[in-house]
Scaffold this motif. Structure first.
Motif, PDB file in Angstrom:
ATOM      1  N   MET A 272       0.779  -1.097   0.007  1.00 22.48           N
ATOM      2  CA  MET A 272       0.087  -0.001  -0.017  1.00 22.48           C
ATOM      3  C   MET A 272       0.988   1.223  -0.074  1.00 22.48           C
ATOM      4  O   MET A 272       0.596   2.136  -0.704  1.00 22.48           O
ATOM      5  CB  MET A 272      -0.886   0.087   1.175  1.00 22.48           C
ATOM      6  N   ARG A 273       1.842   1.248   0.919  1.00 22.51           N
ATOM      7  CA  ARG A 273       2.945   2.449   1.004  1.00 22.51           C
ATOM      8  C   ARG A 273       3.450   2.613  -0.438  1.00 22.51           C
ATOM      9  O   ARG A 273       3.553   3.923  -1.078  1.00 22.51           O
ATOM     10  CB  ARG A 273       3.837   2.277   2.081  1.00 22.51           C
TER      11      ARG A 273
ATOM     12  N   SER B 240      -4.977  -0.836   7.345  1.00 23.10           N
ATOM     13  CA  SER B 240      -4.102  -2.064   7.285  1.00 23.10           C
ATOM     14  C   SER B 240      -3.125  -1.989   8.383  1.00 23.10           C
ATOM     15  O   SER B 240      -2.719  -2.865   8.887  1.00 23.10           O
ATOM     16  CB  SER B 240      -3.154  -2.195   5.894  1.00 23.10           C
TER      17      SER B 240
ATOM     18  N   THR C 244      -6.707   2.857   3.021  1.00 23.65           N
ATOM     19  CA  THR C 244      -6.282   1.420   3.060  1.00 23.65           C
ATOM     20  C   THR C 244      -5.207   1.144   4.076  1.00 23.65           C
ATOM     21  O   THR C 244      -5.040   0.433   4.897  1.00 23.65           O
ATOM     22  CB  THR C 244      -6.164   0.792   1.613  1.00 23.65           C
ATOM     23  N   LEU C 245      -4.287   2.191   3.502  1.00 21.57           N
ATOM     24  CA  LEU C 245      -2.991   1.929   4.407  1.00 21.57           C
ATOM     25  C   LEU C 245      -3.314   1.932   5.836  1.00 21.57           C
ATOM     26  O   LEU C 245      -2.765   1.245   6.724  1.00 21.57           O
ATOM     27  CB  LEU C 245      -1.983   2.951   3.837  1.00 21.57           C
TER      28      LEU C 245
ATOM     29  N   ILE D 116      -7.431   7.854  -5.515  1.00 18.94           N
ATOM     30  CA  ILE D 116      -6.568   6.564  -5.426  1.00 18.94           C
ATOM     31  C   ILE D 116      -5.698   6.875  -4.340  1.00 18.94           C
ATOM     32  O   ILE D 116      -5.733   5.902  -3.059  1.00 18.94           O
ATOM     33  CB  ILE D 116      -5.846   6.257  -6.671  1.00 18.94           C
TER      34      ILE D 116
ATOM     35  N   ILE E 124       1.321   6.282  -6.694  1.00 13.01           N
ATOM     36  CA  ILE E 124       0.133   7.318  -7.007  1.00 13.01           C
ATOM     37  C   ILE E 124       0.719   9.061  -6.853  1.00 13.01           C
ATOM     38  O   ILE E 124       0.381   9.734  -7.635  1.00 13.01           O
ATOM     39  CB  ILE E 124      -0.887   7.162  -5.875  1.00 13.01           C
TER      40      ILE E 124
ATOM     41  N   SER F  39      -5.758   4.603  -1.091  1.00 13.56           N
ATOM     42  CA  SER F  39      -4.713   3.781  -0.534  1.00 13.56           C
ATOM     43  C   SER F  39      -4.074   4.232   0.770  1.00 13.56           C
ATOM     44  O   SER F  39      -3.961   3.542   1.676  1.00 13.56           O
ATOM     45  CB  SER F  39      -3.539   3.974  -1.563  1.00 13.56           C
ATOM     46  N   SER F  40      -4.388   5.526   0.974  1.00 13.72           N
ATOM     47  CA  SER F  40      -3.809   5.893   2.416  1.00 13.72           C
ATOM     48  C   SER F  40      -5.034   5.534   3.387  1.00 13.72           C
ATOM     49  O   SER F  40      -4.454   5.100   4.521  1.00 13.72           O
ATOM     50  CB  SER F  40      -3.623   7.562   2.428  1.00 13.72           C
TER      51      SER F  40
ATOM     52  N   ILE G 266       2.109   2.001  -3.207  1.00 14.29           N
ATOM     53  CA  ILE G 266       1.073   2.302  -4.125  1.00 14.29           C
ATOM     54  C   ILE G 266       0.932   3.642  -3.791  1.00 14.29           C
ATOM     55  O   ILE G 266       0.977   4.595  -4.655  1.00 14.29           O
ATOM     56  CB  ILE G 266      -0.196   1.444  -4.033  1.00 14.29           C
ATOM     57  N   ALA G 267       0.928   4.236  -2.648  1.00 10.47           N
ATOM     58  CA  ALA G 267       1.099   5.524  -2.258  1.00 10.47           C
ATOM     59  C   ALA G 267       1.904   6.356  -2.946  1.00 10.47           C
ATOM     60  O   ALA G 267       1.490   7.525  -3.541  1.00 10.47           O
ATOM     61  CB  ALA G 267       0.782   5.923  -0.885  1.00 10.47           C
TER      62      ALA G 267
END
Lengths: 645, 179
Positions: A389-390, A459, A455-456, A448, A396, A452-453, A392-393
Motif C-alpha cells: 500500500m505504501r 491495514s 487502506t494503508l 486513489i 500514486i 490507498s492511504s 502504491i501511495a
C-alpha cells in the motif's frame, strides 16, 4: 590342756636340759683346765730346768777354761767371779728343781750334787794355778798345762757325770708330761661326748615338742577354718562341737553361736519368702547391719506390697478400659478402611478425569501453538500488504506529479496558444483538453491516493492489532502449555495421591489388626492382673489382713450409697448428744436407724441386745426401708464413720 | 475547467510598452491568464506571459530592494522574482504548489523577464470588452492605475492588473506611493 600350758611345759624341759648341759660342760672344762695347768706348771718346769742347768754347767766349764788360759791376774779374778756366779746360779736352779722333783729323781740329784762338789773342789786348785801363773810368768806355762790337764781330766768327768744326771731327770719329766697329755686328751674326749649327747637330747626333745604343739595348733585351726568356710557358704547345720578344750575349741564355740544367730536370720528371711511379712525381725545390736537391713527390708516390702496391691487393682481396671478402647479402635479402623476404599475409588475417577484433561490440554497446546504461528504469518502478510500500500501511495504521488506537470504543460501550451493568436486556436483547444485530462487524472490519482492511504491506515491498524494480538496469542499458547504441564503434574500428583491412599489403606488394615492384637493383649493383661492379684494374696502384710482381698474389695466394691448415708447420719447423730447417751454411744447405728425410720424403730430396738451394731447387718438382715429423702445432707457436710477395729 | 469560447476584446486600449504584440491587437480577442493571490483573483494579459514554472528555490540577491525576493535560474538565464503581492497589497503566496509566472517585457532591443509568485494559476481565458467592468469609484483620492477593470469569471470576480505599469514603472511612484 591348753596350748599355752603345752608351750610352757616344752620350754621348761628345754631350759632344764640347757642348765644340765651347761653344768656338765663347766665341770668338764674345769677338770680339763686343771690337767693342763699341771702339765704346764710342774711337768714342763721339771723338764725345762735340767736343760737350763746343763747350759749353766757348760758356761761354767767354759769360764774355767778361759781362767786357765787367759793371762793377767785381773782376768783370772774376773773369770773366777764368773765361775762363782755360775755356781750360785746352778745352786738356785737345783733348789728349784728339788721343789718339783719327784722322789724318783733323788738319786740323780745326789749324783749331780756330788759332781758339782767335785767341780767346786777342783775349781780351788785351778784358781790357785791361774793365780800362780799370773804372778809368776815363768811358771805360767807349767801352771797352764797343769790346769788343762785338770780340766781335761777330773773336771770333764765331773761335768759329764752332772750332765748325765741332769739328762736323766729331764728325760724322766718329759715322759711324765707325755703321760699327762694323754690323760688330758682323754678327759677332753669324755667331756665332749657328754656335752654333745646332752645337746642332741635337747635337740630331740625340742623338735618333738615343737612338732607336737604346732601339729595340734594346725589341726585345730584347720578345722576352725573349715567350719568358718561352711558357715560362710551358708550351711547352717555344720558341726561345731570342739574336740579339745582349748583356745581353738573356744573359737569353734563362738563360730557355732554365730551360725545359730545366722540361722535365726535365715529363718526370718525364709518366712518372708514364704509370704509372711508379719515376721518381727529384731536386730541383735545397734551394729547389726544384717538385722537392721532385714528389718528395713520387711518394712519396705510391706509398703511396697500394699502399693502393689492397689496398683494391681488399678491395672486390672485399666486393662479393661484399654480393652474397651481397643475394641472401639478396631471399629474405627474398619470405618477408616472403608473410607479409604471410597477415597481410593474417587481418586481413581479424578485421576482419569485429570488424564483426560491432560490430553485435551495437550491438544489445546498444539492448536494454540499452531494459532500462534498462523497469527505470526498473518502479521507478516499484513506487514507486506502495508508495504505494498505504501508503495502504491508513493507511485500514486508520481502519477499526481505527472498530472500536475501535465497540467502545467497544458497551461503553458494554452499560454503559447493564446500568444499565437488565431493560429493557436486549435492548439488552445488541445491544450485545454490535455489540461482537463490532467485534471481528471489528478483527481483520480488523488482519489486513489486517498483510498490507498485509507487502506494503508486501515491495514496499519489491522497490522498493529495483529501485532498486538500476537503476544496475546503467544501468551495464550504459553498459558495453555503451562496448563498442560500443570495438568500433567496434577496427573502425577493424583497418581501419587492414589498410591498414598493405597498405602494408607494398608496402614489402616495394619492398624485394624494391631487394634485386634491390642484388644487380645489387653484381655490377657486383665487376666494376668487378676492372676497377679491372686499371687499377691499370698502375702500377709500385717494385723491379720491379707493384702489382696482388702485392696480388691476396696477397688471392686466401693461402699454403697445407702450405707454411706446411714453412716453419715450416724456420724451426725453421735456428736449431737442425744437424750440417751448410753444407747447412742454404744449403738450409734441403731440410733441413726431410729431417726431414719421411726416406724420400724421399735422393732429394731427390741432386737438391740441380740444384734451387734452395724448398719449393713441391720439393713441386710432385717431389710429396713430407709427413708433417704427425709434428711438428706450435702456432700460437704459428710463425715466419715470412724472405722471400727 | 469550462469552455473558453467568448468574444475577445481589447480591454486595455493602450500599448505604451511598445510590444510587438500590440500590432495585432484587433485580430485575436484579448486573452487573460487568471491566478489567485490570497482570496483575490487577478487577471493579466496573456501576451506578457512568457512561461509558467513550478516554484523552485529562490536565491536572494544582495542589496536588493525589499520587494525583490531574489532570483531563479531558468535555462541558464537569471530571472529576478518580484514580490507582486507586496506591490499590490495582497498577501504573499507561501503555499507549496505555488507557481512562478514569468513575464516578458520589451526593453529596448531586448526583452526583460521578471517573475512573480502566484498562489494558484487558474486558467487562460478569452474575454470581450463588454465583460470588463470598471473599477468601482471610491470618491476618494485613490489612484488605481494598476487595476484596468474587473471581469466576472467562473471562479469569481477577477481584477485585471496592468502588469506593465506595476512591474516596469519602477521609477514612477507606485500605486501606494502617495505624494
Amino acid at each position: 590342756m591348753t596350748i599355752k600350758s603345752k608351750l610352757l611345759a616344752a620350754f621348761a624341759v628345754l631350759l632344764l636340759l640347757l642348765a644340765v648341759l651347761t653344768g656338765i660342760a663347766v665341770t668338764r672344762f674345769a677338770q680339763f683346765n686343771t690337767a693342763l695347768q699341771r702339765i704346764v706348771d710342774e711337768s714342763a718346769e721339771a723338764a725345762l730346768l735340767p736343760v737350763s742347768m746343763e747350759a749353766e754347767l757348760a758356761e761354767l766349764a767354759a769360764t774355767q777354761l778361759r781362767q786357765a788360759v787367759l793371762p793377767g791376774a785381773a782376768a783370772v779374778q774376773a773369770a773366777h767371779e764368773r765361775i762363782l756366779q755360775h755356781r750360785a746360779t746352778l745352786k738356785r736352779l737345783e733348789d728349784k728343781l728339788a721343789t718339783v722333783a719327784k722322789p724318783s729323781d733323788a738319786a740323780d740329784l745326789a749324783e749331780f750334787d756330788t759332781a758339782l762338789a767335785k767341780i767346786v773342789a777342783l775349781e780351788k786348785q785351778l784358781h790357785e794355778n791361774a793365780l800362780t801363773g799370773a804372778q809368776d810368768r815363768s811358771r805360767r806355762d807349767q801352771m797352764r798345762t797343769r790346769s788343762v790337764l785338770l780340766l781335761l781330766g777330773p773336771v770333764a768327768e765331773a761335768v759329764q757325770s752332772a750332765q748325765g744326771a741332769l739328762n736323766r731327770v729331764a728325760e724322766r719329766h718329759r715322759a711324765i708330761m707325755t703321760d699327762e697329755k694323754v690323760r688330758a686328751e682323754a678327759l677332753y674326749r669324755r667331756g665332749l661326748t657328754i656335752v654333745l649327747g646332752a645337746a642332741a637330747l635337747a635337740l630331740l626333745i625340742g623338735a618333738g615338742g615343737a612338732l607336737w604343739i604346732s601339729g595340734a595348733i594346725t589341726r585345730g585351726l584347720r578345722r576352725a577354718g573349715r567350719v568358718a568356710q561352711e558357715v560362710a557358704s551358708g550351711n547352717p547345720n555344720v558341726d561345731c562341737t570342739p574336740e579339745r578344750r582349748d583356745e581353738i575349741g573356744d573359737l569353734l564355740d563362738t563360730i557355732g553361736e554365730m551360725n545359730a544367730r545366722l540361722s535365726d536370720m535365715a529363718r526370718a528371711a525364709d518366712m518372708i519368702s514364704a509370704g509372711d511379712l508379719t515376721v518381727d525381725v529384731r536386730p541383735r545390736s545397734a551394729e547389726d547391719q544384717l538385722g537392721l537391713s532385714l528389718q528395713r527390708m520387711v518394712a519396705r516390702l510391706r509398703s511396697v506390697m500394699t502399693e502393689v496391691c492397689t496398683n494391681a487393682a488399678s491395672v486390672a481396671e485399666s486393662a479393661i478400659a484399654v480393652n474397651d478402647t481397643a475394641e472401639r479402635l478396631q471399629a474405627g479402623s474398619t470405618q477408616q478402611a472403608s473410607a479409604a476404599e471410597e477415597a481410593s475409588a474417587a481418586m481413581e475417577e479424578m485421576s482419569s478425569n485429570i488424564r483426560h484433561s491432560t490430553e485435551n490440554a495437550a491438544q489445546t497446546e498444539k492448536i494454540a501453538t499452531q494459532a500462534s504461528a498462523e497469527a505470526r504469518d498473518s502479521g507478516e502478510a499484513v506487514a507486506k500488504a502495508v508495504d505494498a500500500m505504501r508503495t502504491i501511495a508513493e507511485k500514486i504521488l508520481i502519477v499526481q506529479e505527472i498530472a500536475r506537470q501535465t497540467d502545467l504543460l497544458a497551461l503553458n501550451a494554452a499560454v503559447e496558444a493564446a500568444r499565437a493568436g488565431s493560429h493557436g486556436k486549435g492548439f488552445a483547444v488541445v491544450a485545454s483538453e490535455v489540461r482537463k485530462l490532467a485534471e481528471r487524472s489528478r483527481n483520480a490519482a488523488t482519489e486513489i491516493g486517498q483510498l490507498s492511504s485509507e487502506t494503508l491506515s486501515v491495514s496499519e491498524i489491522a497490522g498493529r492489532k495483529l501485532t498486538d494480538l500476537l503476544p496475546s496469542i503467544q501468551r495464550t499458547s504459553d498459558l495453555v502449555r503451562e496448563i498442560s504441564a500443570a495438568t500433567r503434574e496434577q496427573s502425577i500428583g493424583a497418581d501419587q495421591i492414589n498410591t498414598a491412599i493405597q498405602e494408607l489403606d494398608a496402614v489402616i488394615q495394619q492398624n485394624a489388626s494391631s487394634a485386634t492384637t491390642t484388644a487380645e493383649v489387653s484381655r490377657s493383661l486383665a487376666d494376668q492382673s487378676t492372676e497377679l492379684r491372686a499371687s499377691i494374696a499370698h502375702y500377709r502384710i500385717g494385723r491379720g489382713d491379707a493384702a489382696a482381698p482388702s485392696g480388691s474389695a476396696a477397688a471392686a466394691s466401693p461402699p454403697s450409697k445407702p450405707a454411706a448415708k446411714a453412716a453419715a447420719k450416724q456420724g451426725r447423730s453421735t456428736p449431737s448428744g442425744s437424750s440417751k447417751p448410753g444407747t447412742a454411744d454404744a449403738k450409734p447405728a441403731s440410733s441413726a436407724k431410729r431417726k431414719a425410720s421411726p416406724a420400724t424403730s421399735r422393732a429394731e430396738t427390741s432386737e438391740q441386745p441380740s444384734t451387734p451394731p452395724g448398719p449393713r447387718h441391720g439393713a441386710t438382715e432385717k431389710g429396713y426401708a430407709l427413708d433417704l429423702l427425709s434428711e438428706d445432707i450435702p456432700d460437704s457436710e459428710f463425715e466419715p464413720m470412724p472405722r471400727a477395729s | 475547467m469550462t469552455e473558453m469560447r467568448e468574444a475577445v476584446l481589447d480591454p486595455f486600449g493602450f500599448d505604451e510598452g511598445g510590444g510587438d504584440d500590440g500590432g495585432e491587437e484587433d485580430s485575436p480577442p484579448p486573452t487573460v491568464l487568471t491566478f489567485t493571490l490570497g482570496a483575490q483573483i487577478f487577471a493579466v494579459d496573456v501576451h506578457r506571459v512568457q512561461e509558467i514554472l513550478d516554484r523552485t528555490a529562490i536565491s536572494p540577491l544582495p542589496n536588493a530592494p525589499h520587494d525583490v525576493l531574489g532570483m531563479i535560474d531558468l535555462r541558464g538565464q537569471g530571472i529576478a522574482i518580484v514580490d507582486l503581492a507586496s506591490r499590490i497589497g495582497a498577501p504573499t503566496a507561501n503555499n507549496a504548489d505555488a507557481r512562478i509566472i514569468v513575464f516578458e517585457f520589451p526593453n529596448g532591443d531586448h526583452s526583460t523577464s521578471l517573475g512573480v509568485l502566484a498562489e494558484k494559476v487558474l486558467r487562460v481565458r478569452e474575454m470581450s470588452d463588454k465583460d470588463v467592468e470598471p473599477v468601482p469609484e471610491t470618491l476618494s483620492d485613490w489612484r488605481c492605475d494598476v487595476a484596468g477593470g474587473m471581469i466576472r469569471t467562473e471562479d469569481g470576480i477577477a481584477m485585471i492588473l496592468e502588469i506593465d505599469r506595476i512591474l516596469c514603472d519602477a521609477g514612477r511612484p507606485g500605486p501606494f506611493d502617495f505624494d
